[in-house]
Design a protein around this motif. Structure first.
Motif, PDB file in Angstrom:
ATOM      1  N   TRP A 118       0.823  -1.204   0.000  1.00  0.00           N
ATOM      2  CA  TRP A 118       0.000   0.000   0.000  1.00  0.00           C
ATOM      3  C   TRP A 118       0.861   1.260   0.000  1.00  0.00           C
ATOM      4  N   THR A 119       1.891   1.311   0.859  1.00  0.00           N
ATOM      5  CA  THR A 119       2.737   2.511   0.903  1.00  0.00           C
ATOM      6  C   THR A 119       3.471   2.709  -0.416  1.00  0.00           C
ATOM      7  N   TRP A 120       3.815   1.613  -1.084  1.00  0.00           N
ATOM      8  CA  TRP A 120       4.444   1.722  -2.406  1.00  0.00           C
ATOM      9  C   TRP A 120       3.420   2.182  -3.446  1.00  0.00           C
ATOM     10  N   SER A 121       2.199   1.646  -3.391  1.00  0.00           N
ATOM     11  CA  SER A 121       1.193   1.966  -4.413  1.00  0.00           C
ATOM     12  C   SER A 121       0.721   3.413  -4.339  1.00  0.00           C
ATOM     13  N   VAL A 122       0.753   4.021  -3.155  1.00  0.00           N
ATOM     14  CA  VAL A 122       0.397   5.437  -3.042  1.00  0.00           C
ATOM     15  C   VAL A 122       1.634   6.326  -3.174  1.00  0.00           C
ATOM     16  N   ARG A 123       2.713   5.720  -3.588  1.00  0.00           N
ATOM     17  CA  ARG A 123       3.970   6.396  -3.933  1.00  0.00           C
ATOM     18  C   ARG A 123       4.645   7.108  -2.772  1.00  0.00           C
ATOM     19  N   LEU A 124       4.549   6.500  -1.576  1.00  0.00           N
ATOM     20  CA  LEU A 124       5.328   7.025  -0.459  1.00  0.00           C
ATOM     21  C   LEU A 124       6.766   6.529  -0.552  1.00  0.00           C
ATOM     22  N   PHE A 125       6.956   5.419  -1.284  1.00  0.00           N
ATOM     23  CA  PHE A 125       8.286   4.857  -1.528  1.00  0.00           C
ATOM     24  C   PHE A 125       8.422   4.556  -3.010  1.00  0.00           C
ATOM     25  N   LYS A 126       9.652   4.628  -3.512  1.00  0.00           N
ATOM     26  CA  LYS A 126       9.890   4.412  -4.933  1.00  0.00           C
ATOM     27  C   LYS A 126       9.733   2.943  -5.328  1.00  0.00           C
ATOM     28  N   THR A 127      10.102   2.026  -4.418  1.00  0.00           N
ATOM     29  CA  THR A 127       9.986   0.600  -4.704  1.00  0.00           C
ATOM     30  C   THR A 127       9.301  -0.107  -3.531  1.00  0.00           C
ATOM     31  N   ARG A 128       8.748  -1.288  -3.825  1.00  0.00           N
ATOM     32  CA  ARG A 128       8.117  -2.054  -2.757  1.00  0.00           C
ATOM     33  C   ARG A 128       9.164  -2.554  -1.768  1.00  0.00           C
ATOM     34  N   SER A 129      10.346  -2.880  -2.258  1.00  0.00           N
ATOM     35  CA  SER A 129      11.392  -3.339  -1.339  1.00  0.00           C
ATOM     36  C   SER A 129      11.830  -2.213  -0.401  1.00  0.00           C
ATOM     37  N   ALA A 130      11.820  -0.981  -0.876  1.00  0.00           N
ATOM     38  CA  ALA A 130      12.138   0.159  -0.001  1.00  0.00           C
ATOM     39  C   ALA A 130      11.048   0.325   1.055  1.00  0.00           C
ATOM     40  N   ALA A 131       9.799   0.091   0.668  1.00  0.00           N
ATOM     41  CA  ALA A 131       8.693   0.168   1.632  1.00  0.00           C
ATOM     42  C   ALA A 131       8.835  -0.926   2.686  1.00  0.00           C
ATOM     43  N   ALA A 132       9.188  -2.133   2.260  1.00  0.00           N
ATOM     44  CA  ALA A 132       9.366  -3.243   3.202  1.00  0.00           C
ATOM     45  C   ALA A 132      10.536  -2.961   4.150  1.00  0.00           C
ATOM     46  N   SER A 133      11.608  -2.401   3.625  1.00  0.00           N
ATOM     47  CA  SER A 133      12.762  -2.056   4.469  1.00  0.00           C
ATOM     48  C   SER A 133      12.393  -1.003   5.510  1.00  0.00           C
ATOM     49  N   ALA A 134      11.591  -0.028   5.119  1.00  0.00           N
ATOM     50  CA  ALA A 134      11.149   0.995   6.060  1.00  0.00           C
ATOM     51  C   ALA A 134      10.292   0.376   7.170  1.00  0.00           C
ATOM     52  N   CYS A 135       9.450  -0.586   6.799  1.00  0.00           N
ATOM     53  CA  CYS A 135       8.630  -1.273   7.811  1.00  0.00           C
ATOM     54  C   CYS A 135       9.523  -2.039   8.777  1.00  0.00           C
ATOM     55  N   ARG A 136      10.473  -2.791   8.238  1.00  0.00           N
ATOM     56  CA  ARG A 136      11.373  -3.575   9.094  1.00  0.00           C
ATOM     57  C   ARG A 136      12.210  -2.672   9.982  1.00  0.00           C
ATOM     58  N   GLY A 137      12.511  -1.467   9.521  1.00  0.00           N
ATOM     59  CA  GLY A 137      13.304  -0.523  10.303  1.00  0.00           C
ATOM     60  C   GLY A 137      12.505   0.244  11.336  1.00  0.00           C
ATOM     61  N   GLY A 138      11.187   0.009  11.394  1.00  0.00           N
ATOM     62  CA  GLY A 138      10.358   0.678  12.387  1.00  0.00           C
ATOM     63  C   GLY A 138       9.896   2.063  11.997  1.00  0.00           C
ATOM     64  N   HIS A 139       9.974   2.403  10.712  1.00  0.00           N
ATOM     65  CA  HIS A 139       9.612   3.745  10.257  1.00  0.00           C
ATOM     66  C   HIS A 139       8.161   3.869   9.824  1.00  0.00           C
ATOM     67  N   VAL A 140       7.425   2.760   9.804  1.00  0.00           N
ATOM     68  CA  VAL A 140       6.021   2.778   9.399  1.00  0.00           C
ATOM     69  C   VAL A 140       5.177   2.320  10.588  1.00  0.00           C
ATOM     70  N   LYS A 141       4.137   3.090  10.882  1.00  0.00           N
ATOM     71  CA  LYS A 141       3.241   2.758  11.990  1.00  0.00           C
ATOM     72  C   LYS A 141       1.807   2.735  11.486  1.00  0.00           C
ATOM     73  N   ILE A 142       1.038   1.752  11.994  1.00  0.00           N
ATOM     74  CA  ILE A 142      -0.389   1.662  11.697  1.00  0.00           C
ATOM     75  C   ILE A 142      -1.120   1.828  13.022  1.00  0.00           C
ATOM     76  N   ASN A 143      -1.956   2.845  13.094  1.00  0.00           N
ATOM     77  CA  ASN A 143      -2.712   3.152  14.312  1.00  0.00           C
ATOM     78  C   ASN A 143      -1.803   3.237  15.543  1.00  0.00           C
ATOM     79  N   GLY A 144      -0.613   3.809  15.364  1.00  0.00           N
ATOM     80  CA  GLY A 144       0.307   4.032  16.471  1.00  0.00           C
ATOM     81  C   GLY A 144       1.247   2.885  16.788  1.00  0.00           C
TER      82      GLY A 144
END
Length: 71
Positions: free
Chosen positions: A28-54
């Motif tokens: 979803w974060t990749w599809s709304v263009r918050l990240f250039k690639t899906r792997s970059a979005a996954a890396s951001a999630c693994r790094g703790g930079h993405v939060k859902i409802n806190g």
């Protein structure tokens, strides 16, 4: 498929009403263009930079309408 697996497969997320589409947060974060690639979005999630409802999100965590996603 084992009986136990079938029981788990039949369960649905209690946060989501029937008929509502579910999408992985990394996709979803990749599809709304918050990240250039899906792997970059996954890396951001693994790094703790993405939060859902806190709460910190893992890449495969589902996102449903009404969730607050922060990057």
């Amino acid at each position: 498929m084992h009986v136990h697996d079938a029981a788990i497969a039949g369960q649905r997320d209690s946060r989501r009403p029937a008929g509502v589409a579910v999408t992985r947060v990394d996709a979803w974060t990749w599809s709304v263009r918050l990240f250039k690639t899906r792997s970059a979005a996954a890396s951001a999630c693994r790094g703790g930079h993405v939060k859902i409802n806190g709460a910190t999100a893992k890449p495969a965590q589902p996102v449903v309408p009404g969730d607050e996603v922060r990057v």
